[in-house]
Design a protein around this motif. Structure first.
Motif, PDB file in Angstrom:
ATOM      1  N   PHE A   1     115.024  -2.635  82.609  1.00 15.40           N
ATOM      2  CA  PHE A   1     116.475  -2.737  82.485  1.00 15.40           C
ATOM      3  C   PHE A   1     117.182  -1.391  82.581  1.00 15.40           C
ATOM      4  O   PHE A   1     118.148  -1.243  83.313  1.00 15.40           O
ATOM      5  CB  PHE A   1     116.847  -3.424  81.159  1.00 15.40           C
ATOM      6  CG  PHE A   1     118.326  -3.439  80.906  1.00 15.40           C
ATOM      7  CD1 PHE A   1     119.151  -4.285  81.629  1.00 15.40           C
ATOM      8  CD2 PHE A   1     118.896  -2.598  79.979  1.00 15.40           C
ATOM      9  CE1 PHE A   1     120.521  -4.299  81.419  1.00 15.40           C
ATOM     10  CE2 PHE A   1     120.264  -2.596  79.756  1.00 15.40           C
ATOM     11  CZ  PHE A   1     121.075  -3.463  80.483  1.00 15.40           C
ATOM     12  N   LYS A   2     116.709  -0.403  81.839  1.00 20.16           N
ATOM     13  CA  LYS A   2     117.446   0.868  81.786  1.00 20.16           C
ATOM     14  C   LYS A   2     117.074   1.766  82.975  1.00 20.16           C
ATOM     15  O   LYS A   2     115.914   1.837  83.366  1.00 20.16           O
ATOM     16  CB  LYS A   2     117.205   1.597  80.470  1.00 20.16           C
ATOM     17  CG  LYS A   2     115.851   2.247  80.350  1.00 20.16           C
ATOM     18  CD  LYS A   2     115.754   3.064  79.073  1.00 20.16           C
ATOM     19  CE  LYS A   2     114.441   3.778  78.986  1.00 20.16           C
ATOM     20  NZ  LYS A   2     114.331   5.031  79.656  1.00 20.16           N
ATOM     21  N   PRO A   3     118.064   2.434  83.535  1.00 22.48           N
ATOM     22  CA  PRO A   3     117.773   3.383  84.621  1.00 22.48           C
ATOM     23  C   PRO A   3     117.104   4.646  84.087  1.00 22.48           C
ATOM     24  O   PRO A   3     117.186   4.955  82.900  1.00 22.48           O
ATOM     25  CB  PRO A   3     119.150   3.704  85.205  1.00 22.48           C
ATOM     26  CG  PRO A   3     120.146   3.176  84.256  1.00 22.48           C
ATOM     27  CD  PRO A   3     119.475   2.294  83.265  1.00 22.48           C
TER      28      PRO A   3
ATOM     29  N   VAL B   1     119.471   9.175  89.765  1.00 28.17           N
ATOM     30  CA  VAL B   1     119.236   8.071  88.830  1.00 28.17           C
ATOM     31  C   VAL B   1     118.416   7.023  89.567  1.00 28.17           C
ATOM     32  O   VAL B   1     118.830   6.522  90.614  1.00 28.17           O
ATOM     33  CB  VAL B   1     120.551   7.466  88.313  1.00 28.17           C
ATOM     34  CG1 VAL B   1     120.278   6.245  87.438  1.00 28.17           C
ATOM     35  CG2 VAL B   1     121.353   8.509  87.551  1.00 28.17           C
ATOM     36  N   PHE B   2     117.242   6.713  89.001  1.00 33.01           N
ATOM     37  CA  PHE B   2     116.364   5.694  89.570  1.00 33.01           C
ATOM     38  C   PHE B   2     116.522   4.410  88.770  1.00 33.01           C
ATOM     39  O   PHE B   2     116.396   4.413  87.544  1.00 33.01           O
ATOM     40  CB  PHE B   2     114.901   6.147  89.520  1.00 33.01           C
ATOM     41  CG  PHE B   2     113.943   5.094  90.003  1.00 33.01           C
ATOM     42  CD1 PHE B   2     113.768   4.871  91.355  1.00 33.01           C
ATOM     43  CD2 PHE B   2     113.237   4.311  89.102  1.00 33.01           C
ATOM     44  CE1 PHE B   2     112.884   3.883  91.801  1.00 33.01           C
ATOM     45  CE2 PHE B   2     112.357   3.335  89.537  1.00 33.01           C
ATOM     46  CZ  PHE B   2     112.194   3.115  90.894  1.00 33.01           C
ATOM     47  N   THR B   3     116.795   3.306  89.472  1.00 25.82           N
ATOM     48  CA  THR B   3     116.887   2.007  88.831  1.00 25.82           C
ATOM     49  C   THR B   3     115.735   1.157  89.329  1.00 25.82           C
ATOM     50  O   THR B   3     115.627   0.869  90.526  1.00 25.82           O
ATOM     51  CB  THR B   3     118.248   1.332  89.129  1.00 25.82           C
ATOM     52  OG1 THR B   3     119.297   2.211  88.715  1.00 25.82           O
ATOM     53  CG2 THR B   3     118.372   0.017  88.388  1.00 25.82           C
TER      54      THR B   3
ATOM     55  N   ALA C   1     107.980  11.279  89.594  1.00 27.04           N
ATOM     56  CA  ALA C   1     106.735  10.779  88.995  1.00 27.04           C
ATOM     57  C   ALA C   1     106.581   9.280  89.218  1.00 27.04           C
ATOM     58  O   ALA C   1     105.483   8.800  89.513  1.00 27.04           O
ATOM     59  CB  ALA C   1     106.703  11.119  87.504  1.00 27.04           C
ATOM     60  N   ILE C   2     107.659   8.544  89.090  1.00 27.26           N
ATOM     61  CA  ILE C   2     107.616   7.101  89.342  1.00 27.26           C
ATOM     62  C   ILE C   2     107.264   6.837  90.801  1.00 27.26           C
ATOM     63  O   ILE C   2     106.413   5.983  91.101  1.00 27.26           O
ATOM     64  CB  ILE C   2     108.954   6.433  88.961  1.00 27.26           C
ATOM     65  CG1 ILE C   2     109.124   6.440  87.438  1.00 27.26           C
ATOM     66  CG2 ILE C   2     109.038   5.010  89.524  1.00 27.26           C
ATOM     67  CD1 ILE C   2     110.515   6.062  86.958  1.00 27.26           C
TER      68      ILE C   2
ATOM     69  N   GLY D   1     124.117  15.675 100.569  1.00 35.50           N
ATOM     70  CA  GLY D   1     123.139  14.932 101.354  1.00 35.50           C
ATOM     71  C   GLY D   1     121.846  14.640 100.624  1.00 35.50           C
ATOM     72  O   GLY D   1     120.872  14.209 101.231  1.00 35.50           O
ATOM     73  N   LEU D   2     121.827  14.869  99.301  1.00 29.75           N
ATOM     74  CA  LEU D   2     120.643  14.571  98.493  1.00 29.75           C
ATOM     75  C   LEU D   2     120.796  13.198  97.849  1.00 29.75           C
ATOM     76  O   LEU D   2     121.912  12.738  97.596  1.00 29.75           O
ATOM     77  CB  LEU D   2     120.447  15.638  97.419  1.00 29.75           C
ATOM     78  CG  LEU D   2     120.155  17.040  97.934  1.00 29.75           C
ATOM     79  CD1 LEU D   2     120.123  18.027  96.775  1.00 29.75           C
ATOM     80  CD2 LEU D   2     118.843  17.067  98.717  1.00 29.75           C
ATOM     81  N   ILE D   3     119.681  12.575  97.548  1.00 28.34           N
ATOM     82  CA  ILE D   3     119.696  11.247  96.945  1.00 28.34           C
ATOM     83  C   ILE D   3     120.095  11.371  95.479  1.00 28.34           C
ATOM     84  O   ILE D   3     119.408  12.027  94.696  1.00 28.34           O
ATOM     85  CB  ILE D   3     118.313  10.576  97.066  1.00 28.34           C
ATOM     86  CG1 ILE D   3     117.947  10.388  98.536  1.00 28.34           C
ATOM     87  CG2 ILE D   3     118.283   9.246  96.314  1.00 28.34           C
ATOM     88  CD1 ILE D   3     116.502   9.991  98.776  1.00 28.34           C
ATOM     89  N   ASP D   4     121.221  10.747  95.124  1.00 28.58           N
ATOM     90  CA  ASP D   4     121.649  10.774  93.730  1.00 28.58           C
ATOM     91  C   ASP D   4     121.529   9.404  93.061  1.00 28.58           C
ATOM     92  O   ASP D   4     121.653   9.298  91.847  1.00 28.58           O
ATOM     93  CB  ASP D   4     123.061  11.353  93.567  1.00 28.58           C
ATOM     94  CG  ASP D   4     124.142  10.531  94.243  1.00 28.58           C
ATOM     95  OD1 ASP D   4     123.833   9.532  94.932  1.00 28.58           O
ATOM     96  OD2 ASP D   4     125.328  10.905  94.088  1.00 28.58           O
ATOM     97  N   GLU D   5     121.271   8.368  93.860  1.00 25.61           N
ATOM     98  CA  GLU D   5     121.005   7.034  93.321  1.00 25.61           C
ATOM     99  C   GLU D   5     119.920   6.387  94.172  1.00 25.61           C
ATOM    100  O   GLU D   5     120.009   6.382  95.397  1.00 25.61           O
ATOM    101  CB  GLU D   5     122.239   6.142  93.373  1.00 25.61           C
ATOM    102  CG  GLU D   5     123.362   6.565  92.473  1.00 25.61           C
ATOM    103  CD  GLU D   5     124.600   5.689  92.655  1.00 25.61           C
ATOM    104  OE1 GLU D   5     124.486   4.538  93.119  1.00 25.61           O
ATOM    105  OE2 GLU D   5     125.690   6.188  92.352  1.00 25.61           O
ATOM    106  N   LEU D   6     118.912   5.844  93.506  1.00 22.36           N
ATOM    107  CA  LEU D   6     117.851   5.101  94.174  1.00 22.36           C
ATOM    108  C   LEU D   6     117.597   3.849  93.347  1.00 22.36           C
ATOM    109  O   LEU D   6     117.141   3.925  92.203  1.00 22.36           O
ATOM    110  CB  LEU D   6     116.576   5.936  94.292  1.00 22.36           C
ATOM    111  CG  LEU D   6     115.339   5.246  94.862  1.00 22.36           C
ATOM    112  CD1 LEU D   6     115.611   4.658  96.243  1.00 22.36           C
ATOM    113  CD2 LEU D   6     114.176   6.218  94.919  1.00 22.36           C
TER     114      LEU D   6
END
Length: 135
Positions: free
Chosen positions: A32-34, A25-27, A43-44, A94-99
């Protein structure tokens, strides 16, 4: 997170994408919305590399359990200087689940929002192409 930092600093976006969990999930600092999912997050991040100039990480901070990290950065968007922080959480694998990204000052965030907004249609198209099943 050293692997993420090194991949970003090297401009190795394939390596960055490989560090993302499918359900990341990228915030955004300006929306406002993730954004859930690896395809849209990747892509972002690709678009951000085209928007930020003189990008550099300055510090790396870690949490006690090794799953939380903060990477402090500086960059420029056009004539606007900004500073910010990438807050990263790792899943059990070990993977990114929140950024989560935060930037300041407001003028830098506004310049970032304008530059990314101008590219958002192509960001969505790239995300859709990457998440489409192969035939």
């Amino acid at each position: 997170m050293r692997a993420f930092r090194e991949a970003v600093e090297a401009g190795d976006l394939e390596a960055v994408e490989a560090l993302l969990a499918e359900d990341v999930v990228f915030t955004s600092p300006v929306v406002f919305k993730p954004y859930p999912g690896k395809a849209i997050t990747a892509a972002i991040l690709r678009a951000v590399t085209r928007v930020f100039e003189d990008f550099r990480y300055e510090r790396e901070l870690g949490g006690g359990d090794g799953r939380d990290h903060a990477l402090v950065f500086r960059a420029r968007v056009g004539e606007r200087e900004l500073s910010g922080c990438d807050f990263i959480h790792l899943d059990e694998d070990g993977l990114i689940d929140e950024l989560t990204v935060m930037v300041r000052p407001l003028s830098g965030a506004q310049a970032l929002a304008e530059a990314m907004g101008a590219r958002f249609d192509e960001i969505l198209q790239e995300a859709e192409a990457r998440s489409a099943p192969a035939s």
